[in-house]
Enzyme design. Structure first.
Site, PDB file in Angstrom:
ATOM      1  N   ILE A  23      50.698  53.002  25.172  1.00  0.00           N
ATOM      2  CA  ILE A  23      51.531  53.884  26.188  1.00  0.00           C
ATOM      3  C   ILE A  23      52.605  52.910  26.502  1.00  0.00           C
ATOM      4  CG2 ILE A  23      51.326  54.608  28.509  1.00  0.00           C
ATOM      5  CD1 ILE A  23      49.012  56.177  27.729  1.00  0.00           C
ATOM      6  N   ASP A  67      47.617  36.168  31.221  1.00  0.00           N
ATOM      7  CA  ASP A  67      46.550  37.083  31.856  1.00  0.00           C
ATOM      8  C   ASP A  67      46.884  37.416  33.191  1.00  0.00           C
ATOM      9  OD1 ASP A  67      43.955  37.896  33.078  1.00  0.00           O
ATOM     10  OD2 ASP A  67      42.724  37.043  31.399  1.00  0.00           O
ATOM     11  N   LYS A  80      53.710  40.938  43.491  1.00  0.00           N
ATOM     12  CA  LYS A  80      54.221  39.892  44.361  1.00  0.00           C
ATOM     13  C   LYS A  80      55.568  38.871  43.749  1.00  0.00           C
ATOM     14  CE  LYS A  80      52.746  37.915  47.730  1.00  0.00           C
ATOM     15  NZ  LYS A  80      53.181  37.787  49.120  1.00  0.00           N
ATOM     16  N   SER A  96      48.412  54.408  36.264  1.00  0.00           N
ATOM     17  CA  SER A  96      47.343  54.338  36.833  1.00  0.00           C
ATOM     18  C   SER A  96      46.303  55.697  35.884  1.00  0.00           C
ATOM     19  CB  SER A  96      47.331  55.223  38.221  1.00  0.00           C
ATOM     20  OG  SER A  96      46.282  55.251  38.977  1.00  0.00           O
ATOM     21  N   LYS A 152      41.796  52.279  39.850  1.00  0.00           N
ATOM     22  CA  LYS A 152      42.845  53.118  39.865  1.00  0.00           C
ATOM     23  C   LYS A 152      43.065  53.588  41.350  1.00  0.00           C
ATOM     24  CE  LYS A 152      43.557  52.802  35.563  1.00  0.00           C
ATOM     25  NZ  LYS A 152      44.401  51.765  35.170  1.00  0.00           N
TER      26      LYS A 152
END
Ligand code: COA
Length: 333
Positions: A32, A80, A140, A187, A205
């Site tokens: 996706i 990661d 962040k 999500s 989610k």
């Protein structure tokens, strides 16, 4: 493998709408997210995708770059999202090589099928760490660049808090094309109803949806938008392969259960992405864009519909027959 344009993008979008924009994407070598990035690259953007697997990430970046001659697509492996240092290094490389970050797609996720009875604290924590902490980490680190992009690219008529005391029904001047400072979190819909064997993912989610909403509230005044795309069952994806037995067998009964009568295409998630990052999405933030053919409304708590409790939930036997089944100890990913 290079894709034909119609496989990842509708013909309604104009070439060049993302020229000189840069997208940073976690989970970018997945089916996706790679389609989302490929569509943006086709329409003019440069991109940086990051992932854990070095070879897979580098290969996918080269593949995505075929969407437009002259595009720059970085593929940075060994990243990661749980590791802030590796993420920071990749963001720094992206900014250095491509000049900034205008769009963020937070797509890295962990998933497997397991009922609560087979979910160890560490299994639950792994998905929280990848999904929630990983999305927080990249948010962040990318936000300073997204705020700078919003400041640079968003025209005064699309920036918040610049409207006169008597609001007009249309912008006072044509907006300069190509907004910046946008986030999409990938999500799901399973937490809208709950879903057996997906407690860990539903909780994760729901957390991502909450993160997106709060980013929208706190950073809206700085011109940054934050939205969720919630894909339904999308054909040909690693996720469906890992999670759905029906996907493996071709999905013959799908038409009976999804309002639009079929699995989704990756292109439909890419189109939603283009909408949210384009000028067409200037006033959309804090929203959840569900792209699922109406599936969650009729699924009765199951991506397969016709839900009956599988025997192994009642018997406690191991989940078998899908790619996302429990690995034997010591087995490699
Ligand atoms: N059922 C139950 N528990 C499982 C499991 C399964 N199918 N797969 C993994 N776990 C458990 C492990 O046993 C371990 O728990 P333990 O220490 O108590 O034994 C824990 O989850 C962590 O597993 P590990 O393999 O060490 O974690 P990882 O960080 O290498 O991998 C996962 C993370 C588990 C989410 C793995 O599925 C993954 O990497 N997925 C990435 C791809 C993906 O899921 N994409 C989603 C597309 S929708």
């Amino acid at each position: 493998m290079p894709l034909q344009k119609h496989e990842y993008l509708s013909s309604v979008w104009r070439d060049g709408i993302f020229t000189d924009k840069v997208v940073f994407c976690t989970g970018g070598n997945g089916s996706i997210c790679s389609a989302q990035v490929r569509a943006l690259v086709h329409l003019g953007a440069n991109a940086c995708i990051v992932g854990r697997n070095v070879e897979k990430t580098e290969r996918m970046a080269k593949d995505i770059a075929t969407a437009r001659a002259g595009s720059k697509v970085l593929g940075i492996g060994a990243v990661d999202v749980r590791n802030v240092e590796s993420l920071q290094n990749s963001i720094d490389t992206c900014v250095k090589e491509l000049g900034g970050i205008d769009f963020l797609i937070a797509g890295a996720a962990g998933n497997f099928l397991a009922p609560l009875s087979q979910l160890s604290p560490n299994a639950f924590k792994s998905v929280m760490d990848i999904d929630i902490l990983g999305s927080y980490n990249v948010t962040k680190l990318a936000l300073p660049h997204l705020v700078a992009s919003a400041k640079k690219h968003n025209s005064s008529s699309s920036l918040p808090h610049t409207q006169s005391s008597s609001p007009s029904s249309s912008p006072s001047s044509p907006p300069s094309p190509g907004a910046g400072g946008r986030i999409i979190y990938v999500s799901a819909t399973i937490h809208y109803t709950g879903l057996p064997m997906q407690t860990h993912v539903a909780v994760a989610k729901a957390g991502i949806d909450a993160l997106s909403a709060n980013v929208a509230i706190e950073y809206g005044p700085l011109g940054v938008t934050s939205n969720i795309i919630a894909p339904g069952p999308i054909a040909g994806t690693e996720g469906m392969d890992r999670l759905s037995k029906e996907h493996k067998s071709g999905g013959a009964n799908v038409a009976k259960r999804i309002p639009l009568g079929r699995w989704g295409f990756i292109k439909e998630i890419a189109d939603a992405t283009v909408f949210l990052f384009s000028d067409a999405g200037n006033y959309v933030t804090g929203d959840n864009l569900v792209v699922d053919g109406g599936a969650w409304r009729t699924s009765g708590g199951s991506p397969g519909g016709d839900f009956t409790y599988p025997d192994f939930i009642l018997s406690g036997a191991e989940v078998t027959g899908v790619g996302g089944g429990k690995r034997k100890s010591g087995a490699k990913l």
